[in-house]
Design a protein around this motif. Structure first.
Motif, PDB file in Angstrom:
ATOM      1  N   PHE A   1       0.836  -1.209   0.000  1.00  0.00           N
ATOM      2  CA  PHE A   1       0.000   0.000   0.000  1.00  0.00           C
ATOM      3  C   PHE A   1       0.870   1.258   0.000  1.00  0.00           C
ATOM      4  CE2 PHE A   1      -2.219   3.431   2.274  1.00  0.00           C
ATOM      5  CZ  PHE A   1      -3.336   3.570   1.456  1.00  0.00           C
ATOM      6  N   SER A   2       1.959   1.239   0.769  1.00  0.00           N
ATOM      7  CA  SER A   2       2.872   2.388   0.820  1.00  0.00           C
ATOM      8  C   SER A   2       3.529   2.617  -0.536  1.00  0.00           C
ATOM      9  CB  SER A   2       3.943   2.159   1.891  1.00  0.00           C
ATOM     10  OG  SER A   2       3.363   2.002   3.163  1.00  0.00           O
TER      11      SER A   2
ATOM     12  N   SER B   1       1.013   4.111  -2.928  1.00  0.00           N
ATOM     13  CA  SER B   1       0.819   5.534  -2.626  1.00  0.00           C
ATOM     14  C   SER B   1       1.977   6.364  -3.155  1.00  0.00           C
ATOM     15  CB  SER B   1       0.675   5.748  -1.110  1.00  0.00           C
ATOM     16  OG  SER B   1      -0.422   5.028  -0.598  1.00  0.00           O
TER      17      SER B   1
END
Length: 415
Positions: free
Chosen positions: A216-217, A220
């Protein structure tokens, strides 16, 4: 004089990798096929049989379908050589190293060093010829990508986990050369390949809280970085870094756009991959249910409706395959062919669990390869690409994995 079979096998492997980087498919196929004949084994594992069976099924379906379309003999034979390439590649990598008990990972790395040096030298000569830093000109002379070198970089980064017996100092030197060569390709797919394989080697494709957090990081960060590039708005005809950033800017729509203005040359050129996909679906669908299920067979061609300039320096309207590997399989063997291609990716992803540290990281590398092949098939024909050598790499990794298991079992018996 006794002939060292291991030495001959290594030379053949080097030749097969180097020749695949030369834009001459007839030469590549000839070298691969002859090497395949020379290195045929008496026994093959069920594992390699499963992988080869998926591509064999695609080929058989395409052969069956072609019986109903009566293609020209030349086109039929040409397609046959294209569709059998992944099968030969998988078996080549497997056969050459199946019985080799020497330090294969070391040799794999040194082959990468050799092709990296060749590439850097080619780029330097190209720069002297064109006297320009124009990215498109340099890539035209030096090549557009090198999957093999990315695998070498990954192996060097994780040398401890894989017990690679090359000195730390030499590893650093090799890493510098291969990274430099890879950067000179300025290939978006190689960047994606590195990230995917690195994440796989870290074990982040296992469903854990840490893995989901990292993914997810990264997602992003990718969105933020892409937004910055869009805001910077690099020019289409820019040089050096600008040209590379422009290719990144158009990447999300290049292979997924559904509407293209054929009369706008910028829109057409920037989104040509999407244009091919649209035309493929339209052409096969017009042929009816049979073509949708089984494709148009070996010898089929896609009618672009206009002539386009290819990387081979020709203007053509009918092409035997498209950039998208999924669409190419759909054209040749329909939905059933796609099922087997997806099955191959699933089999490659589902590696057996192990407690052996080295075997674990070989599994991770195969899992990462399966994930990357989703991207590679969508934009670069996957294992069907004429310049592709990932099939040989996969065969090599399977042979390496089986050898580790065999040695581990032998040690247990001795104890």
């Amino acid at each position: 004089m006794k002939i060292d079979k291991d030495f001959i096998s290594k030379i053949l492997f080097l030749i097969c990798i180097v020749v695949s980087l030369i834009p001459n498919y007839e030469l590549t196929f000839s070298v691969w096929f002859l090497t395949f004949l020379v290195t045929i084994n008496k026994n093959y594992s069920i594992t390699i049989f499963k992988y080869v069976a998926t591509f064999s099924a695609i080929l058989i379906i395409a052969f069956f379908s072609s019986l109903f379309y009566q293609p020209k003999l030349f086109l039929f034979i040409r397609d046959f050589t294209y569709m059998i390439k992944p099968i030969i590649g998988l078996l080549l990598g497997y056969q050459i190293f199946k019985n080799d008990k020497t330090l294969r990972l070391n040799y794999f790395i040194y082959v990468g060093l050799i092709i990296a040096i060749i590439h850097i030298g080619t780029i330097f000569i190209a720069f002297l010829q064109v006297k320009s830093l124009n990215l498109n000109l340099l890539r035209e002379k030096g090549g557009y990508f090198s999957d093999y070198e990315i695998y070498v970089i990954i192996l060097l980064i994780f040398h401890k986990e894989l017990n690679i017996t090359i000195s730390k100092k030499r590893i650093n030197y090799i890493l510098i050369v291969v990274v430099l060569s890879s950067m000179l390709y300025a290939a978006r797919t190689n960047m994606i390949q590195f990230v995917i394989l690195f994440l796989a080697m870290k074990g982040y494709f296992k469903l854990t809280r840490k893995a989901l957090t990292v993914l997810f990081s990264l997602f992003s960060l990718t969105i933020i970085s892409y937004s910055a590039i869009v805001y910077y708005n690099p020019e289409r005809a820019g040089k050096g870094l600008d040209a590379f950033l422009y290719k990144i800017k158009i990447a999300p729509q290049e292979a997924f756009k559904t509407k293209i203005n054929k009369n706008d040359w910028k829109d057409f050129n920037d989104n040509y991959r999407s244009f091919e996909n649209i035309i493929t679906v339209q052409q096969v669908s017009k042929e009816g249910p049979f073509a949708i299920l089984f494709g148009e067979g070996l010898g089929s061609r896609l009618n672009l409706g206009r002539k386009v300039f290819t990387n081979d320096g020709e203007f053509v309207q009918f092409i035997p395959y498209v950039h998208n590997g999924f669409m190419t399989v759909f054209l040749k063997s329909g939905i059933f062919g796609l099922v087997f291609l997806i099955l191959f990716l699933v089999l490659l992803f589902k590696q057996t669990k192990t407690n052996d540290p080295k075997l674990l990281y070989i599994n991770y590398l195969l899992i990462g390869t399966s994930v990357f092949l989703i991207v590679s098939n969508w934009v670069f024909l996957g294992l069907y690409l004429k310049l592709d050598n990932k099939a040989i790499i996969i065969g090599f990794l399977i042979a390496l994995k089986e050898t580790i298991i065999k040695q581990s079992n032998s040690n247990l018996i001795e104890k």
